[in-house]
Design an enzyme around this catalytic site. Structure first.
Site, PDB file in Angstrom:
ATOM      1  N   ASP A 107      87.497  75.863  10.703  1.00  0.00           N
ATOM      2  CA  ASP A 107      87.720  77.203  11.088  1.00  0.00           C
ATOM      3  C   ASP A 107      87.119  77.745  12.411  1.00  0.00           C
ATOM      4  O   ASP A 107      85.656  77.668  11.876  1.00  0.00           O
ATOM      5  CB  ASP A 107      88.536  78.135  10.283  1.00  0.00           C
ATOM      6  CG  ASP A 107      90.279  78.311  10.003  1.00  0.00           C
ATOM      7  OD1 ASP A 107      90.105  77.203  10.206  1.00  0.00           O
ATOM      8  OD2 ASP A 107      90.574  78.901   9.414  1.00  0.00           O
ATOM      9  N   ASP A 108      87.411  78.479  13.178  1.00  0.00           N
ATOM     10  CA  ASP A 108      86.617  79.415  14.569  1.00  0.00           C
ATOM     11  C   ASP A 108      86.074  78.559  15.294  1.00  0.00           C
ATOM     12  O   ASP A 108      85.778  79.902  16.020  1.00  0.00           O
ATOM     13  CB  ASP A 108      85.618  79.944  13.854  1.00  0.00           C
ATOM     14  CG  ASP A 108      86.769  81.292  12.666  1.00  0.00           C
ATOM     15  OD1 ASP A 108      87.911  81.042  12.599  1.00  0.00           O
ATOM     16  OD2 ASP A 108      86.026  81.937  11.889  1.00  0.00           O
ATOM     17  N   HIS A 157      94.391  78.569  15.771  1.00  0.00           N
ATOM     18  CA  HIS A 157      93.421  79.077  14.890  1.00  0.00           C
ATOM     19  C   HIS A 157      94.029  81.296  16.221  1.00  0.00           C
ATOM     20  O   HIS A 157      93.025  81.308  15.442  1.00  0.00           O
ATOM     21  CB  HIS A 157      92.741  79.078  14.976  1.00  0.00           C
ATOM     22  CG  HIS A 157      92.203  80.181  13.638  1.00  0.00           C
ATOM     23  ND1 HIS A 157      92.947  80.180  12.676  1.00  0.00           N
ATOM     24  CD2 HIS A 157      91.409  81.052  13.163  1.00  0.00           C
ATOM     25  CE1 HIS A 157      92.359  80.723  11.237  1.00  0.00           C
ATOM     26  NE2 HIS A 157      91.016  81.382  12.121  1.00  0.00           N
ATOM     27  N   HIS A 161      91.358  84.605  17.712  1.00  0.00           N
ATOM     28  CA  HIS A 161      91.371  85.221  16.052  1.00  0.00           C
ATOM     29  C   HIS A 161      91.985  86.912  15.303  1.00  0.00           C
ATOM     30  O   HIS A 161      91.282  87.749  14.824  1.00  0.00           O
ATOM     31  CB  HIS A 161      89.591  85.013  15.806  1.00  0.00           C
ATOM     32  CG  HIS A 161      89.589  84.754  13.953  1.00  0.00           C
ATOM     33  ND1 HIS A 161      89.818  85.961  12.672  1.00  0.00           N
ATOM     34  CD2 HIS A 161      89.180  83.896  13.238  1.00  0.00           C
ATOM     35  CE1 HIS A 161      88.632  85.240  12.373  1.00  0.00           C
ATOM     36  NE2 HIS A 161      88.795  83.905  12.145  1.00  0.00           N
ATOM     37  N   HIS A 251      84.205  76.373   7.875  1.00  0.00           N
ATOM     38  CA  HIS A 251      83.670  77.566   8.437  1.00  0.00           C
ATOM     39  C   HIS A 251      82.327  76.352   9.604  1.00  0.00           C
ATOM     40  O   HIS A 251      81.439  76.631   9.308  1.00  0.00           O
ATOM     41  CB  HIS A 251      83.857  79.380   9.103  1.00  0.00           C
ATOM     42  CG  HIS A 251      84.729  79.734   8.290  1.00  0.00           C
ATOM     43  ND1 HIS A 251      84.780  80.019   7.251  1.00  0.00           N
ATOM     44  CD2 HIS A 251      85.863  80.550   9.078  1.00  0.00           C
ATOM     45  CE1 HIS A 251      86.585  80.075   6.397  1.00  0.00           C
ATOM     46  NE2 HIS A 251      86.230  81.194   8.156  1.00  0.00           N
TER      47      HIS A 251
END
Length: 297
Positions: A107-108, A157, A161, A251
């Site tokens: 993620d991210d 995503h 965020h 992540h």
């Protein structure tokens, strides 16, 4: 007129008539052969593609109609066409129907450490799923292209965020839409997966995801790598919790997490695990708006 002369003339006339008739018949036969040879071919029936319901095992099948000879076994004719066709089935394999599969997800990103992670995955021939933050995609579209070119799955995503489950509907739609657009512009890929940040979702977000053709993907294993920037702890927690069908959350924005990935992959491979993307894990059978945590045995 003498008798013999008359006989010769009569016989000659009969022979002439017979010869002409024979020539006429030969000419007609040649004409018929030419007609058969020059007759235009029957146009081929256009291909018709249809989806076949997936059986309990999760395998997705597709059917395709193709031209076949008259009288061939199983030949049918599509309504209104008049062309003989035969139906064949092409099966799309489900790699996880029997294998021990796990989906590694990150993620991210993209961020600076994402490039190193891509090198690790390439060296071990592992494909993963990247849930990208839209504003990071805009800053680093080249890394997104690398992810896509390497065969990894690219997913949404949100743009900043954001906590999509708490946003007003208009803002949530904007977050998801802007990220879809950014990823499409960077890579040419239109995501079909959404991971709500913090796992925050509700019925309203499910409805938005359904309208936008996005399945919601949560996770099974969370090593808390965002909280404890400890490479050994990340590895230990993943190995303790992973099971066949797990979705592992990590992540790639943290260098400590990326450092744990080689050992995680090597140890899971030694246990007989196969690494797949999220869509592959679920056999391609993901409904827009649905929420998925793991694949059940």
């Amino acid at each position: 007129m003498d008798g013999p002369g008359l006989v010769r003339r009569v016989v000659g006339g009969v022979l002439a008539v017979a010869v002409c008739g024979a020539l006429s018949g030969f000419s007609g036969g040649a004409e018929r052969v030419a007609s058969a040879r020059d007759r235009p071919a029957v146009p081929e029936a256009p291909a018709v593609v249809r989806r076949v319901s997936a059986p309990a095992g999760g395998t997705v099948s597709w059917g395709r109609r193709v031209l076949a000879g008259v009288g061939a076994p199983g030949v049918v004719g599509p309504a209104g066409m008049g062309h003989p066709v035969r139906e064949t089935v092409i099966k799309k394999k489900d790699p996880c129907a029997r294998a021990k599969c796990v989906a590694l997800t990150f993620d991210d990103g993209p961020m600076g450490s994402t490039g190193r992670l891509l090198g690790i995955l390439a060296g071990r021939r592992v494909r993963a799923t990247f849930f990208l933050v839209g504003q990071n995609v805009v800053k680093d579209p080249e890394t997104v292209r690398r992810e896509s070119a390497a065969g990894h799955e690219i997913a949404n995503h949100s743009y900043t965020h954001a906590d999509l489950g708490r946003l007003p509907e208009g803002k949530a739609v904007e977050e998801v839409t802007r990220t879809q657009d950014a990823i499409r512009l960077a890579s040419g890929v239109t995501p079909v997966l959404l991971r709500p940040p913090y796992g925050s979702t509700d019925k309203r977000l499910a409805s938005i995801a359904r309208r936008m053709g996005l399945a919601q993907i949560l996770w099974t294993v969370d090593p808390l790598d965002w909280s404890d920037r400890d490479t050994d702890a990340v590895e230990r927690r993943v190995m303790k919790s992973v099971r066949p069908g797990s979705v592992v959350l990590m992540h790639d924005i943290h260098a400590t997490t990326v450092a744990a990935v080689p050992r995680i992959i090597d140890r899971l491979a030694a246990r007989g695990y196969t690494f797949v993307t999220v869509t592959e894990l679920f056999g391609g059978d993901l409904e827009p708006g649905g929420k998925y945590v793991r694949r059940e045995p």
